[in-house]
Scaffold this motif. Structure first.
Motif: not given
Ligand code: NDP
Length: 401
Positions: A1-27
């Motif tokens: 269970m961890s807090k993460v700050l992602v900087i950058g809202a381009g294509g890569v940031g979008s994918v990473a944030v979607h995939k983090m949200a799909m793994n709420p146990d970690i993110f």
């Protein structure tokens, strides 16, 4: 269970944030910040619609160390994931040092006024991260990223020693545009038009940009022309796997892309030095970026597949062997899952996995590290589970070019 700050809202940031949200146990808590909050809000809305997870958003100029440090103090993340541009690497690393937070990125620092990809600036921060008891993981995308993990995986499980390594990056996708780049056009064009360099027998060998061409038949894509290029993981791999005698990087380009690029270069549109236009300074390449399609906008029209991997020749139990390890990613599948095409997907997923390695403690360290310095196995397992399955084949012999 961890807090993460992602900087950058381009294509890569979008994918990473979607995939983090799909793994709420970690993110368990995600904040997305970028230069323009509207882009973060649009991604947060897509994540909410697809997963039901709420992503917090913020606006920050990551060139500004103080402003970035203030945001980190406010969010209090366990990790900052830098998916902005290579220009921001040093300022975000400084902000992490100032606030005592771990750091991850996908591309090495590059000065704005010089197309020069080198690790020296980020490696110079090793002692400061170490003294602060912090970890920085560099290059957790696909290339650099997965391709370096592939090399350590082959060394761990298939070869006692790697003698030659070829990284083959094929994008067999078609976006239907006359000319567009699949990631940030400014960074992409600076990379492609740079002098080609590979590592051979303890030294760099330089050749003119795009002057070495080979045809290669890629699984599920077909035959494509690929060109010898410099790519940043060559520098870190030759440092951390010094036994490798030759490391080369190849990328495929279609004839239409190269024709447009040649014309743009000939007319000066790829220059990165300032020119005076209507009384003010502009950088031609930055102006070109403004008129080209945004990579994130190519998702809905792109079809076809990427195929990226490593061919390694070396020794196993005294015999010479060659292995090919690669991933195939479908642009349309990537778009359906995250709203982004496969080039963003193949970078954003490993960024999420690298972050997971750090947050779960699978990879630990104090200082600045490249991805090939860690055990490949837990990362390789997550690739299979989170959308980037890979396969290994033994080839009859080494590459003949
Ligand atoms: P984009 O240009 O689509 O996105 C970059 C984002 O960063 C944009 O949202 C941009 O904001 C934001 N940004 C730029 N400058 C600043 C700043 N000063 N402060 C805050 N935010 C800023 O790029 P991609 O998503 O395609 O690529 C992201 C990163 O991934 C790049 O570093 C790229 O080199 C790397 N990459 C790595 C790969 C790998 O395999 N390792 C492959 C592909 C990319 P705005 O929208 O306002 O411009």
């Amino acid at each position: 269970m961890s807090k993460v700050l992602v900087i950058g809202a381009g294509g890569v940031g979008s994918v990473a944030v979607h995939k983090m949200a799909m793994n709420p146990d970690i993110f368990s808590d995600i904040t997305l910040a970028s230069r323009r909050i509207a882009k973060c809000d649009a991604i947060a809305e897509s994540v909410r619609a697809r997963t039901g997870i709420i992503v917090k958003t913020a606006e920050v100029d990551a060139d500004d160390v103080e402003a970035t440090a203030a945001l980190i103090e406010k969010v209090k993340p366990a990790l900052v994931v830098n998916l902005a541009l290579p220009y921001q690497d040093l300022s975000i690393m400084e902000a992490c040092l100032k606030t005592g937070v771990n750091y991850l990125d996908t591309a090495n620092y590059e000065p704005r006024d010089e197309a020069k990809f080198e690790y020296k600036w980020q490696w110079a921060l090793h002692d400061r991260f170490k003294e602060a008891g912090l970890m920085a993981l560099l290059g957790s995308g696909f290339d650099p990223g997965v391709t370096s993990v592939f090399a350590t995986y082959l060394k761990k499980h298939h070869l006692d020693r790697i003698d030659t390594l070829d990284i083959l990056d094929c994008n067999g996708g078609d976006h239907g545009q006359h000319f567009a780049t699949n990631f940030n056009p400014e960074i992409n064009i600076r990379e492609v038009t740079a002098v080609a360099r590979h590592w051979e027998n303890g030294q760099w060998v330089e050749t003119p940009p795009l002057s070495h061409k080979q045809s290669f038949d890629f699984d599920q894509v077909g035959p494509k022309n690929m060109y010898l290029m410099y790519h940043e993981e060559i520098e870190s791999l030759k440092t951390h796997l010094p036994e490798i005698k030759r490391i080369r990087f190849w990328m495929t380009f279609g004839d239409a892309y190269l024709k447009h690029l040649e014309v743009l270069q000939n007319v000066g549109m790829t220059r990165i030095d300032p020119v005076i236009y209507e009384g003010r300074e502009i950088i031609p390449l930055q102006f070109l970026k403004a008129v080209l399609p945004e990579p994130a906008s190519l998702g809905p029209t792109t079809h076809g597949k990427t195929n990226i991997g490593d061919i390694a020749t070396g020794e196993k139990d005294g015999a010479q062997k060659t292995f090919y390890i690669y991933n195939i990613c479908d642009h349309e599948d990537a778009f359906e899952e995250t709203g982004n095409q496969a080039v963003s997907y193949t970078t954003g997923v490993p960024a999420m996995i690298g972050a997971a390695m750090m947050l779960t403690g699978s990879w630990k360290g104090e200082g600045v590290f490249n991805i090939e310095q860690f055990d490949p196995d837990p990362f390789m397992d997550m690739l299979n589970k989170h959308g980037l399955p890979w396969q290994v084949k033994e080839l009859a012999g080494p590459l003949e070019f």
